[in-house]
Scaffold this active site. Structure first.
Site, PDB file in Angstrom:
ATOM      1  N   THR A 193       0.800  -1.218   0.000  1.00  0.00           N
ATOM      2  CA  THR A 193       0.000   0.000   0.000  1.00  0.00           C
ATOM      3  C   THR A 193       0.836   1.272   0.000  1.00  0.00           C
ATOM      4  O   THR A 193       1.727   1.445   0.828  1.00  0.00           O
ATOM      5  CB  THR A 193      -0.937   0.054   1.239  1.00  0.00           C
ATOM      6  OG1 THR A 193      -1.745  -1.103   1.234  1.00  0.00           O
ATOM      7  CG2 THR A 193      -1.811   1.281   1.254  1.00  0.00           C
ATOM      8  N   ARG A 221     -13.240  -9.205  -0.696  1.00  0.00           N
ATOM      9  CA  ARG A 221     -12.792  -8.509   0.530  1.00  0.00           C
ATOM     10  C   ARG A 221     -12.288  -7.096   0.178  1.00  0.00           C
ATOM     11  O   ARG A 221     -11.576  -6.882  -0.785  1.00  0.00           O
ATOM     12  CB  ARG A 221     -11.678  -9.315   1.179  1.00  0.00           C
ATOM     13  CG  ARG A 221     -11.076  -8.695   2.445  1.00  0.00           C
ATOM     14  CD  ARG A 221      -9.843  -7.873   2.153  1.00  0.00           C
ATOM     15  NE  ARG A 221      -9.185  -7.403   3.363  1.00  0.00           N
ATOM     16  CZ  ARG A 221      -8.168  -6.544   3.379  1.00  0.00           C
ATOM     17  NH1 ARG A 221      -7.711  -6.067   2.253  1.00  0.00           N
ATOM     18  NH2 ARG A 221      -7.631  -6.162   4.507  1.00  0.00           N
ATOM     19  N   ASP A 224      -9.042  -1.329   4.413  1.00  0.00           N
ATOM     20  CA  ASP A 224      -9.207   0.063   4.856  1.00  0.00           C
ATOM     21  C   ASP A 224      -8.867   1.069   3.776  1.00  0.00           C
ATOM     22  O   ASP A 224      -9.376   2.204   3.792  1.00  0.00           O
ATOM     23  CB  ASP A 224      -8.257   0.327   6.043  1.00  0.00           C
ATOM     24  CG  ASP A 224      -6.803   0.118   5.621  1.00  0.00           C
ATOM     25  OD1 ASP A 224      -6.498  -0.960   5.090  1.00  0.00           O
ATOM     26  OD2 ASP A 224      -5.990   1.048   5.791  1.00  0.00           O
ATOM     27  N   THR A 244      -1.478   2.048   6.739  1.00  0.00           N
ATOM     28  CA  THR A 244      -1.054   0.844   6.027  1.00  0.00           C
ATOM     29  C   THR A 244      -1.096  -0.309   7.024  1.00  0.00           C
ATOM     30  O   THR A 244      -1.054  -0.087   8.234  1.00  0.00           O
ATOM     31  CB  THR A 244       0.356   1.019   5.422  1.00  0.00           C
ATOM     32  OG1 THR A 244       0.745  -0.179   4.749  1.00  0.00           O
ATOM     33  CG2 THR A 244       1.399   1.345   6.475  1.00  0.00           C
ATOM     34  N   GLY A 245      -1.200  -1.516   6.510  1.00  0.00           N
ATOM     35  CA  GLY A 245      -1.233  -2.670   7.404  1.00  0.00           C
ATOM     36  C   GLY A 245      -2.561  -3.389   7.336  1.00  0.00           C
ATOM     37  O   GLY A 245      -3.296  -3.260   6.347  1.00  0.00           O
ATOM     38  N   GLY A 247      -5.958  -4.063   7.220  1.00  0.00           N
ATOM     39  CA  GLY A 247      -7.095  -3.172   7.043  1.00  0.00           C
ATOM     40  C   GLY A 247      -8.225  -3.394   8.032  1.00  0.00           C
ATOM     41  O   GLY A 247      -8.860  -2.439   8.494  1.00  0.00           O
TER      42      GLY A 247
HETATM   43  C1  SD4 Z   1      -5.384  -3.697   3.255  1.00  0.00           C
HETATM   44  N1  SD4 Z   1      -4.231  -1.891   4.291  1.00  0.00           N
HETATM   45  O1  SD4 Z   1      -5.896  -4.064   2.203  1.00  0.00           O
HETATM   46  C2  SD4 Z   1      -4.210  -2.753   3.160  1.00  0.00           C
HETATM   47  C3  SD4 Z   1      -2.980  -3.556   3.008  1.00  0.00           C
HETATM   48  C4  SD4 Z   1      -1.770  -2.935   3.561  1.00  0.00           C
HETATM   49  O2  SD4 Z   1       0.268  -3.162   4.602  1.00  0.00           O
HETATM   50  O3  SD4 Z   1      -1.614  -1.752   3.659  1.00  0.00           O
HETATM   51  N2  SD4 Z   1      -0.862  -3.710   4.059  1.00  0.00           N
HETATM   52  O4  SD4 Z   1      -5.751  -4.094   4.353  1.00  0.00           O
END
Ligand code: SD4
Length: 334
Positions: A193, A221, A224, A244-245, A247
């Site tokens: 992301t 799916r 966020d 990020t991370g 979601g």
């Molecule tokens: C998600 N936030 O689809 C994104 C993925 C992401 O580090 O940022 N991962 O959940």
């Protein structure tokens, strides 16, 4: 009016007046209102992960030509989307467990105008489709087939996904991860992301966020990243934040909105990111693999970042034009 009703009404009105004067309904608390003479009118760009360096360079070109932050954040993340070697953003991204590369993106400007797309397939620049949703429709978000039809109608470039290399990886993943097919796992080694925030010389902040999402997620799916308030939020009176991370965890606390509202209450961008991460931590008993990070920028030009686990970083370009990677502070080591 009966005495008791009058009393209740009187109390409620007084309480409401008190709450209002304390800024509970969204107005900044007076003593912490941004001071006009401190509001920055200079160029700043920050974006998540190391792919942010190239993206910042592009955004910087827009800003240093006297352009607007909204154009900078769109141009910047398009660079990452166009890079087909990037496995977490754009059409080179990893697919869901059924082999579909479904893209999520959003964008928000200084007037709180925003646009988003989710679960979009086979279109090269989701962030620009999100921008078109913002500029050309009465809506904020289009998803799936509807988003794709809109993009095609607007003349966006189509492409076939997954690309060859990604398809090969997916087939191997399927063979090796039979037991995970029903239970997706976030891949924290992925630098997933790109979220970008920019401040321009007019003192305006905008943001963008784009991703292929959680690798090998369930089909349909949405994370966020395309959700205004979760993956991205801007309030030009206060500042902006993006995430990020994982979601799911970020959505649970309306993460980016939370960061901005904490800044509204007088917290620095750094403290606001930390408090949002601590809230995520407090809502989860099991933090295994649960990486989340925020970056934030306020109207004074201050930046901050914080993540659950070590390893998160962001690209930061400011007045002197230097574009550097900064390691985020974090709550715990892997
Ligand atoms: C998600 N936030 O689809 C994104 C993925 C992401 O580090 O940022 N991962 O959940």
């Amino acid at each position: 009016m009966k005495r008791r009703t009058f009393f209740k009404f009187g109390l409620t009105t007084t309480a409401l007046a008190l709450l209002k004067s304390n800024g509970i309904f969204g107005k900044p608390i007076p003593k912490e209102e941004p001071k006009a003479d401190l509001i920055k009118r200079s160029n700043i760009v920050i974006s998540t992960w190391s792919h942010g360096i190239k993206a910042n360079d592009e955004a910087w070109k827009v800003l240093s030509d006297g352009g607007k932050s909204i154009d900078a954040v769109e141009a910047g993340v398009r660079i990452t989307e166009a890079d087909i070697t990037n496995r977490s953003v754009g059409i080179g991204g990893r697919p869901d467990r059924e082999g579909h590369v479904t893209l999520d993106a959003c964008i928000m400007d200084e007037n709180s105008k925003c646009g988003a797309v989710a679960c979009l397939e086979g279109i090269k620049h989701p962030v620009s489709v999100a921008r078109a949703v913002m500029d050309k429709t009465p809506h904020v978000m289009l998803v799936g087939e509807g988003a794709r039809d809109f993009a095609i109608e607007q003349g966006f470039e189509k492409c076939k996904t997954p690309i060859k290399e990604v398809k090969k990886d997916w087939k191997e993943w399927k063979k090796e991860n039979k037991e995970l097919l029903r239970k997706p796992r976030i891949n924290h080694e992925n630098h997933d992301t790109i979220g970008m925030l920019a401040l321009d010389e007019f003192g305006n902040i905008s943001g963008s966020c784009t991703t292929s999402g959680w690798a090998y997620k369930m089909h349909g799916r949405v994370g966020d990243s395309p959700i205004i308030g979760a993956g991205l939020f801007i309030d030009n009176e206060i500042g902006g934040a993006c995430a990020t991370g994982m979601g799911e965890a970020i959505i649970r606390i309306a993460g980016s909105h939370t960061v901005v509202e904490l800044m509204r209450q007088g917290k620095s961008p750094q403290d606001a990111c930390r408090l949002a991460v601590e809230r995520i931590i407090s809502k989860h008993d099991d933090l295994t693999g649960l990486q989340c990070g925020f970056i934030a920028l306020d109207v004074y030009g201050r930046v901050g970042s914080y993540s659950v686990y070590s390893g998160f970083n962001y690209a930061f370009q400011k007045e002197d034009g230097k574009n550097v990677m900064v390691d985020s502070e974090y709550n715990r080591s892997w």
